[in-house]
Design an enzyme around this catalytic site. Structure first.
Site, short mmCIF file in Angstrom:
data_model
loop_
_atom_site.label_atom_id
_atom_site.label_comp_id
_atom_site.label_asym_id
_atom_site.label_seq_id
_atom_site.Cartn_x
_atom_site.Cartn_y
_atom_site.Cartn_z
N PHE A 124 0.81 -1.05 0.29
CA PHE A 124 -0.04 0.01 -0.19
C PHE A 124 0.75 1.36 0.00
O PHE A 124 1.81 1.38 0.87
CB PHE A 124 -0.99 0.17 1.27
N LYS A 222 -11.92 0.29 8.81
CA LYS A 222 -11.97 -0.75 7.62
C LYS A 222 -13.10 -1.85 8.36
O LYS A 222 -14.21 -1.58 8.73
CB LYS A 222 -10.94 -1.34 7.14
C1 LIG Z 1 -6.21 1.75 4.26
C2 LIG Z 1 -4.80 1.56 4.55
C3 LIG Z 1 -4.06 2.43 5.35
C4 LIG Z 1 -4.68 3.85 5.63
O1 LIG Z 1 -3.56 4.65 6.00
P1 LIG Z 1 -4.39 5.90 6.96
O2 LIG Z 1 -3.25 6.35 7.69
O3 LIG Z 1 -5.39 5.66 7.61
O4 LIG Z 1 -4.79 6.83 5.80
C5 LIG Z 1 -2.78 2.01 5.33
N1 LIG Z 1 -2.19 1.05 5.17
C6 LIG Z 1 -2.82 0.12 4.25
C7 LIG Z 1 -2.34 -1.16 3.78
C8 LIG Z 1 -4.05 0.45 4.11
O5 LIG Z 1 -4.91 -0.59 3.42
#
Ligand SMILES: *Cc1c(COP(=O)(O)O)cnc(C)c1O
Length: 411
Positions: A124, A222
């Site tokens: 990600f 989530k």
């Molecule tokens: C959704 C997600 C995030 C989100 O990070 P934020 O700091 O809450 O925006 C981080 N890592 C992964 C793998 C995700 O799927």
């Protein structure tokens, strides 16, 4: 499987009653709980109580009298069973991105003399961006990010690597790494592991303690249903806590914040991971959402998740109009989390058209239709109706209309 078969599965579903615990628009089929969980009804009550009876009536006294100050630990302990960890190792705080930064830095310090953060190119992006930012700050002599293809990752864990940073369930494909095996390999090479559990916590059974994981982060909004922008969580294995150092040394991570000393001294245990004041309203929402998980086992959730996905897959596979959709998630259910992704050459427009028909999934570049399966509030009949709507939207070609090509800021 026909619609009546799906209704029969719902009638026999041991988790069937949980659907009514969520506030969902009647005409909507929601397959995006992997991006933003639905609203649990008890969250509405918890927030109302917190705002009026706690904030309104107690004002500043609420930090003590309502235990606001302890919410990071309290919420952390409610998350701990979902991660398969003993108490005293999880706190809820900040965002996943910020926590990645803190723990990456901490991981590098746990392995002095090593500078490589190893990750996968498919990870990600925010995790990779945070590593890049840390590398700029520390300089390449102390932190370099190395990226590999997934297939090569295990072999790239050499003795240069300080931290192996991976997202357990891939946000695009839903492919799930073997946490036990990779953690073991990292340890054999003397590296620390940092797992991002954004798409795992509340979605698949986890056993971080048993896998001897070092560090982990994850997301509250989530599968945990904590609400938009809910606090994230941090796990640090007990064995690392007394020596862990993280760079965002705010007062809430101090040994005694109300001593107001000019010198930072880290708190004992997990509190040293904290930085600033907890967001009380957001914490209360997440806390209430987690109470639902206390009533179910992750094993039961996983088996329903697998059954929902199998139903979806079978229906798509059995539908000639949907032959253009190519499954990009592992076929073997043991190798994936709680989502299915399909490639389609006109994926973006197709998803927009589907959403316009009341079936909400999302789109990920370059061509992926992504469907999340949240067993607490998704029914088998929803899966049936979703595939039927998908079939109609593809068959009549309405997704080709120009209105479905306009990109919003959030996809
Ligand atoms: C959704 C997600 C995030 C989100 O990070 P934020 O700091 O809450 O925006 C981080 N890592 C992964 C793998 C995700 O799927």
């Amino acid at each position: 499987m026909n619609r009546d078969g799906c209704l029969a599965l719902d009638a026999a579903d041991p988790l069937g009653d949980f659907h009514s615990r969520f506030q969902l628009p009647a005409e909507l089929i929601y397959l995006d709980g992997n991006s933003l969980g639905a609203l649990p009804k008890n969250v509405v009550e918890a927030l109302q109580r917190t705002v009026t009876a706690e904030w309104g009536d107690s004002l500043i006294a609420g930090w003590n009298s309502h235990g606001w100050i302890d919410l990071p630990q309290l919420v952390g302990e409610k998350i701990a069973p979902l991660l398969g960890v003993a108490p005293g190792q999880v706190v809820a705080t900040d965002s996943t991105s910020v926590n990645v930064f803190k723990l990456l830095s901490a991981g590098l310090e746990l392995r002095p003399g090593r500078r490589v953060v190893l990750s996968s190119r498919s990870n990600f992006p925010t995790d990779l961006y945070m590593a890049q930012g840390l590398s700029e700050l520390l300089g390449e002599s102390r932190c370099v990010l190395e990226l590999t293809e997934d297939e090569r990752l295990a072999d790239a864990i050499t003795e240069d690597v300080a931290v192996v940073m991976l997202t357990h369930v891939d946000f695009r494909s839903g492919r799930m790494w073997d946490m036990a095996d990779l953690t073991h390999r990292a340890h054999e090479a003397g590296a620390i592991v940092l797992w991002d559990l954004a798409h795992s916590a509340g979605a698949v059974p986890l056993s971080l303690d048993e896998c001897e994981v070092d560090l982990a982060v994850g997301c509250g909004y989530k599968y945990l249903n904590g609400g938009p922008g809910a606090p994230a969580f941090v796990y640090v294995a007990e064995r690392h806590q007394s020596i862990l150092r993280q760079p965002l040394t705010g007062w809430m991570g101090h040994r005694d914040p109300f001593e107001f000393s000019p010198h930072y001294q880290p708190a004992e245990g997990m509190n040293r991971v904290l930085a600033g004041t907890p967001s009380v309203l957001a914490m209360r929402a997440l806390e209430a959402a987690l109470d639902i998980f206390a009533e179910v086992s992750m094993t039961a959730l996983r088996s329903k998740s697998l059954a929902l996905m199998e139903t979806f897959q079978d229906l798509v596979d059995g539908c000639p109009e949907l032959a253009e959709l190519k499954l990009r998630s592992p076929r073997d259910a043991d190798l994936r989390g709680s989502q299915l992704s399909y490639a389609h050459p006109d994926g973006y427009a197709l998803m927009q058209a589907l959403i316009a028909e009341g079936v909400v999934g999302d789109f990920r570049e370059p061509d992926l239709l992504r469907f999340g399966f949240t067993p607490l509030y998704l029914r088998f009949v929803d899966v049936f109706d979703a595939v039927e709507t998908l079939r109609r939207v593809v068959a009549d070609g309405r997704y080709r209309a120009p209105e479905f090509r306009q990109r919003a800021r959030v996809t």
